[in-house]
Design a protein around this motif. Structure first.
Motif, PDB file in Angstrom:
ATOM      1  N   SER A   2       0.829  -1.203   0.000  1.00  0.00           N
ATOM      2  CA  SER A   2       0.000   0.000   0.000  1.00  0.00           C
ATOM      3  C   SER A   2       0.856   1.243   0.000  1.00  0.00           C
ATOM      4  O   SER A   2       1.951   1.263   0.530  1.00  0.00           O
ATOM      5  N   THR A   3       0.359   2.299  -0.636  1.00  0.00           N
ATOM      6  CA  THR A   3       1.067   3.582  -0.682  1.00  0.00           C
ATOM      7  C   THR A   3       0.864   4.337   0.627  1.00  0.00           C
ATOM      8  O   THR A   3       0.023   3.988   1.472  1.00  0.00           O
ATOM      9  N   ASN A   4       1.666   5.407   0.804  1.00  0.00           N
ATOM     10  CA  ASN A   4       1.507   6.254   1.998  1.00  0.00           C
ATOM     11  C   ASN A   4       0.099   6.830   2.063  1.00  0.00           C
ATOM     12  O   ASN A   4      -0.504   6.907   3.141  1.00  0.00           O
ATOM     13  N   ARG A   7      -2.303   4.287   3.349  1.00  0.00           N
ATOM     14  CA  ARG A   7      -2.173   4.061   4.796  1.00  0.00           C
ATOM     15  C   ARG A   7      -2.802   5.211   5.590  1.00  0.00           C
ATOM     16  O   ARG A   7      -3.430   4.995   6.626  1.00  0.00           O
ATOM     17  N   ILE A   8      -2.610   6.439   5.106  1.00  0.00           N
ATOM     18  CA  ILE A   8      -3.239   7.585   5.771  1.00  0.00           C
ATOM     19  C   ILE A   8      -4.749   7.439   5.740  1.00  0.00           C
ATOM     20  O   ILE A   8      -5.451   7.691   6.722  1.00  0.00           O
ATOM     21  N   ILE A   9      -5.284   7.021   4.584  1.00  0.00           N
ATOM     22  CA  ILE A   9      -6.726   6.840   4.448  1.00  0.00           C
ATOM     23  C   ILE A   9      -7.243   5.858   5.494  1.00  0.00           C
ATOM     24  O   ILE A   9      -8.312   6.017   6.076  1.00  0.00           O
ATOM     25  N   GLN A  10      -6.459   4.817   5.792  1.00  0.00           N
ATOM     26  CA  GLN A  10      -6.904   3.784   6.721  1.00  0.00           C
ATOM     27  C   GLN A  10      -6.974   4.290   8.156  1.00  0.00           C
ATOM     28  O   GLN A  10      -7.806   3.841   8.944  1.00  0.00           O
ATOM     29  N   ILE A  11      -6.106   5.247   8.519  1.00  0.00           N
ATOM     30  CA  ILE A  11      -6.060   5.670   9.924  1.00  0.00           C
ATOM     31  C   ILE A  11      -6.835   6.955  10.178  1.00  0.00           C
ATOM     32  O   ILE A  11      -7.049   7.326  11.321  1.00  0.00           O
ATOM     33  N   VAL A  12      -7.267   7.658   9.100  1.00  0.00           N
ATOM     34  CA  VAL A  12      -8.017   8.899   9.285  1.00  0.00           C
ATOM     35  C   VAL A  12      -9.370   8.586   9.920  1.00  0.00           C
ATOM     36  O   VAL A  12     -10.051   7.637   9.519  1.00  0.00           O
ATOM     37  N   THR A  13      -9.745   9.369  10.891  1.00  0.00           N
ATOM     38  CA  THR A  13     -11.064   9.229  11.505  1.00  0.00           C
ATOM     39  C   THR A  13     -12.081   9.988  10.662  1.00  0.00           C
ATOM     40  O   THR A  13     -11.964  11.202  10.505  1.00  0.00           O
ATOM     41  N   PRO A  14     -13.064   9.333  10.091  1.00  0.00           N
ATOM     42  CA  PRO A  14     -14.040  10.023   9.252  1.00  0.00           C
ATOM     43  C   PRO A  14     -14.800  11.065  10.072  1.00  0.00           C
ATOM     44  O   PRO A  14     -15.137  10.842  11.228  1.00  0.00           O
ATOM     45  N   LEU A  15     -15.091  12.188   9.438  1.00  0.00           N
ATOM     46  CA  LEU A  15     -15.840  13.262  10.083  1.00  0.00           C
ATOM     47  C   LEU A  15     -17.219  13.355   9.447  1.00  0.00           C
ATOM     48  O   LEU A  15     -17.356  13.281   8.222  1.00  0.00           O
ATOM     49  N   ILE A  33      -8.847  16.380  -8.324  1.00  0.00           N
ATOM     50  CA  ILE A  33      -8.000  15.327  -7.761  1.00  0.00           C
ATOM     51  C   ILE A  33      -7.901  15.487  -6.240  1.00  0.00           C
ATOM     52  O   ILE A  33      -8.030  14.514  -5.488  1.00  0.00           O
ATOM     53  N   TYR A  34      -7.666  16.731  -5.787  1.00  0.00           N
ATOM     54  CA  TYR A  34      -7.589  16.973  -4.337  1.00  0.00           C
ATOM     55  C   TYR A  34      -8.911  16.605  -3.672  1.00  0.00           C
ATOM     56  O   TYR A  34      -8.942  15.953  -2.619  1.00  0.00           O
ATOM     57  N   SER A  35      -9.997  17.011  -4.272  1.00  0.00           N
ATOM     58  CA  SER A  35     -11.313  16.733  -3.695  1.00  0.00           C
ATOM     59  C   SER A  35     -11.575  15.238  -3.631  1.00  0.00           C
ATOM     60  O   SER A  35     -12.039  14.709  -2.608  1.00  0.00           O
ATOM     61  N   GLN A  36     -11.259  14.511  -4.731  1.00  0.00           N
ATOM     62  CA  GLN A  36     -11.507  13.074  -4.755  1.00  0.00           C
ATOM     63  C   GLN A  36     -10.613  12.351  -3.768  1.00  0.00           C
ATOM     64  O   GLN A  36     -11.026  11.378  -3.125  1.00  0.00           O
ATOM     65  N   THR A  37      -9.365  12.829  -3.605  1.00  0.00           N
ATOM     66  CA  THR A  37      -8.448  12.212  -2.637  1.00  0.00           C
ATOM     67  C   THR A  37      -9.026  12.311  -1.224  1.00  0.00           C
ATOM     68  O   THR A  37      -8.979  11.341  -0.447  1.00  0.00           O
ATOM     69  N   LEU A  38      -9.573  13.458  -0.890  1.00  0.00           N
ATOM     70  CA  LEU A  38     -10.145  13.643   0.449  1.00  0.00           C
ATOM     71  C   LEU A  38     -11.409  12.799   0.612  1.00  0.00           C
ATOM     72  O   LEU A  38     -11.646  12.235   1.695  1.00  0.00           O
ATOM     73  N   ARG A  39     -12.202  12.706  -0.450  1.00  0.00           N
ATOM     74  CA  ARG A  39     -13.416  11.873  -0.358  1.00  0.00           C
ATOM     75  C   ARG A  39     -13.038  10.410  -0.139  1.00  0.00           C
ATOM     76  O   ARG A  39     -13.691   9.695   0.627  1.00  0.00           O
ATOM     77  N   ALA A 124      -0.824  12.181   0.602  1.00  0.00           N
ATOM     78  CA  ALA A 124      -0.891  11.632   1.966  1.00  0.00           C
ATOM     79  C   ALA A 124      -0.792  12.755   2.998  1.00  0.00           C
ATOM     80  O   ALA A 124      -1.538  12.795   3.987  1.00  0.00           O
ATOM     81  N   HIS A 125       0.143  13.686   2.758  1.00  0.00           N
ATOM     82  CA  HIS A 125       0.286  14.835   3.664  1.00  0.00           C
ATOM     83  C   HIS A 125      -0.976  15.699   3.631  1.00  0.00           C
ATOM     84  O   HIS A 125      -1.431  16.215   4.662  1.00  0.00           O
ATOM     85  N   LEU A 126      -1.554  15.853   2.443  1.00  0.00           N
ATOM     86  CA  LEU A 126      -2.777  16.643   2.302  1.00  0.00           C
ATOM     87  C   LEU A 126      -3.910  16.059   3.137  1.00  0.00           C
ATOM     88  O   LEU A 126      -4.620  16.777   3.852  1.00  0.00           O
ATOM     89  N   ILE A 127      -4.076  14.736   3.032  1.00  0.00           N
ATOM     90  CA  ILE A 127      -5.144  14.088   3.810  1.00  0.00           C
ATOM     91  C   ILE A 127      -4.935  14.321   5.304  1.00  0.00           C
ATOM     92  O   ILE A 127      -5.877  14.664   6.042  1.00  0.00           O
TER      93      ILE A 127
END
Length: 458
Positions: A2-4, A7-15, A33-39, A124-127
């Motif tokens: 898995s990419t960085n 991994r960030i997506i897996q540990i982020v707490t959904p709001l 792209i930024y919007s879809q990454t955050l979604r 990953a840093h953005l997320i």
């Protein structure tokens, strides 16, 4: 592997809240792209973009944003001005700067107070940063809500304390720092300012001060104590049996003690209370005409027996009926209250001040008071005062009359009042500041009045 970003997506707490995302200086493709990454990380995102100043101006009309991504490498928008304008509309918004070389933009990030600066393609840093700032946003909103609730609670508490029937005060290091109106009234003070800074021990009866010292020491250390029954003393020296309840509190960040005092003296019967209330004018709080006349009769008898001079000052508002007609009852009552305040501030405690008629006031002076000086002070104070009704300045026509009990001798309270009243009418008629009763002028005026009556009859 898995990419960085994954991994960030897996540990982020959904709001649960929708993130209002504004992207400045990026192409629509990059913004998506930024919007879809955050979604994909579990966030609900609503996207707005602006690549030119005109596009930003359109957005500013209805802008409500949580997170702003700013492409520092773009040159189409003045980002310093844009960030300032956005902050005026969305003060809680978080600004995240994007750059191909973040190190080169650190000074700009500090200058604009941005929350972070990251490499443009480091998703990953953005997320991580957006998730952090969104959580911060939630906490900021909760803090604002709690702050507002605290403000409203404090306002309600202050209102309840001010209107409470129980005597409540706050004590810090043995000194009064606040007292509500019931407390001020119980101890016979004019206002709370007289109590501020007064040692609490000064209100304890001398016989009970040794008994109270251990309690005061405990209050200094713990800001609380058991309920106490003790004798206090009012401002005029009257003893008050009371019970005191103590509890810790805080005022202006300082630990202090709240004291609730309940008067345990026998309740006055209803007739005594009504008798006391009958001495006062309900509109102004001054003594009424009936009480003034009774006191005048007693004091005049004493003055005649001791060959002392009494003086009376009579004040009349000549245009009161016009004010009442133009501004209504509320406007007239405002004039009466302001005049009452001036009378209380200008006269001495030993002078007897009363509302004598609808718009007349009478002051019975002690022998130590110069009636002439007092009359001039009262006239000047009322004449110089800016009466405001519905934000309009109102000028009063004021007559101030002076009479002395020995020149000419007043044979009765009625005589004395008549002399002062005639002097007051003379001042109004002649437009002078004050007028001293002159028996000769009064006789001439009476004679002229009689001649006028005879002519009318004829």
């Amino acid at each position: 592997m898995s990419t960085n970003a994954e991994r960030i997506i897996q540990i982020v707490t959904p709001l649960s809240d929708v993130v209002e995302l504004l992207v400045l200086g990026c192409s629509i493709d990059d913004a998506n792209i930024y919007s879809q990454t955050l979604r994909n990380s579990g966030m609900a995102v609503h996207l707005n973009t602006a690549y030119t100043p005109d596009e930003l101006d359109v957005l500013m009309k209805s802008l409500d944003t949580d997170v702003v991504l700013v492409n520092c490498d773009a040159e189409e928008i003045d980002f310093t001005t844009a960030i300032r304008q956005i902050r005026e509309i969305s003060p809680l918004a978080a600004f995240i700067l994007l750059s191909d070389d973040p190190g080169e933009e650190l000074f700009f990030a500090a200058e604009t107070s941005a929350q972070d600066i990251i490499e443009r393609h480091d998703h990953a840093h953005l997320i991580y940063v957006v998730n952090r700032e969104q959580q911060n946003m939630v906490m900021k909103k909760k803090l604002l809500s709690v702050t507002q609730e605290l403000k409203e609670t404090r306002q309600r508490y202050e209102t309840l304390t001010e209107t409470a029937g129980e005597a409540i005060a706050y004590i810090h290091q043995g000194m009064h720092v606040y007292a509500n109106p019931a407390y001020v009234s119980l101890f016979g003070f004019k206002n709370a300012d007289e109590l501020e800074g007064l040692p609490f021990m000064d209100l304890i009866a001398s016989d009970d001060r040794l008994k109270f010292k251990p309690v005061l020491h405990k209050l200094d250390e713990q800001h609380t104590a058991d309920q106490l029954s003790i004798d206090c003393v009012s401002n005029d020296g009257h003893k008050l049996p009371v019970t005191m309840d103590f509890s810790p509190s805080i005022i202006d960040g300082e630990d202090c003690t709240q004291v609730i005092i309940r008067d345990q003296s026998p309740e006055m019967d209803i007739e005594q209370r009504l008798a006391e209330l009958a001495n006062y004018d309900t509109d102004t709080g001054l003594y009424n005409r009936n009480y003034f006349t009774k006191q005048l009769e007693r004091r005049l008898d004493e003055a005649l027996a001791e060959e002392r001079r009494l003086s009376m000052v009579m004040i009349s508002i000549g245009n009161f009926q016009d004010i009442k007609a133009d501004y209504g009852i509320d406007g007239a009552e405002l004039v009466l209250k302001e005049t009452t305040r001036i009378l209380n501030d200008t006269t001495y405690d030993t002078d007897l001040v009363a509302r004598f008629g609808e718009h007349e006031f009478a002051i019975l002076c002690t022998p130590d008071t110069s009636a002439e000086s007092l009359a001039k002070r009262l006239y000047n104070a009322m004449n110089d005062h800016s009466y405001q009704i519905n934000e309009q300045a109102v000028k009063l026509q004021i007559g101030v009359g002076i009479a002395h009990s020995d020149t000419p001798p007043a044979q009765s309270p009625t005589d004395f009042i008549s002399h002062a009243s005639r002097a007051c009418k003379t001042a109004l008629a002649e437009g002078t500041a004050t007028s001293l009763f002159d028996a000769n002028k009064a006789s001439d005026a009476q004679g002229q009045g009689d001649d006028s009556i005879v002519q009318l009859i004829d």
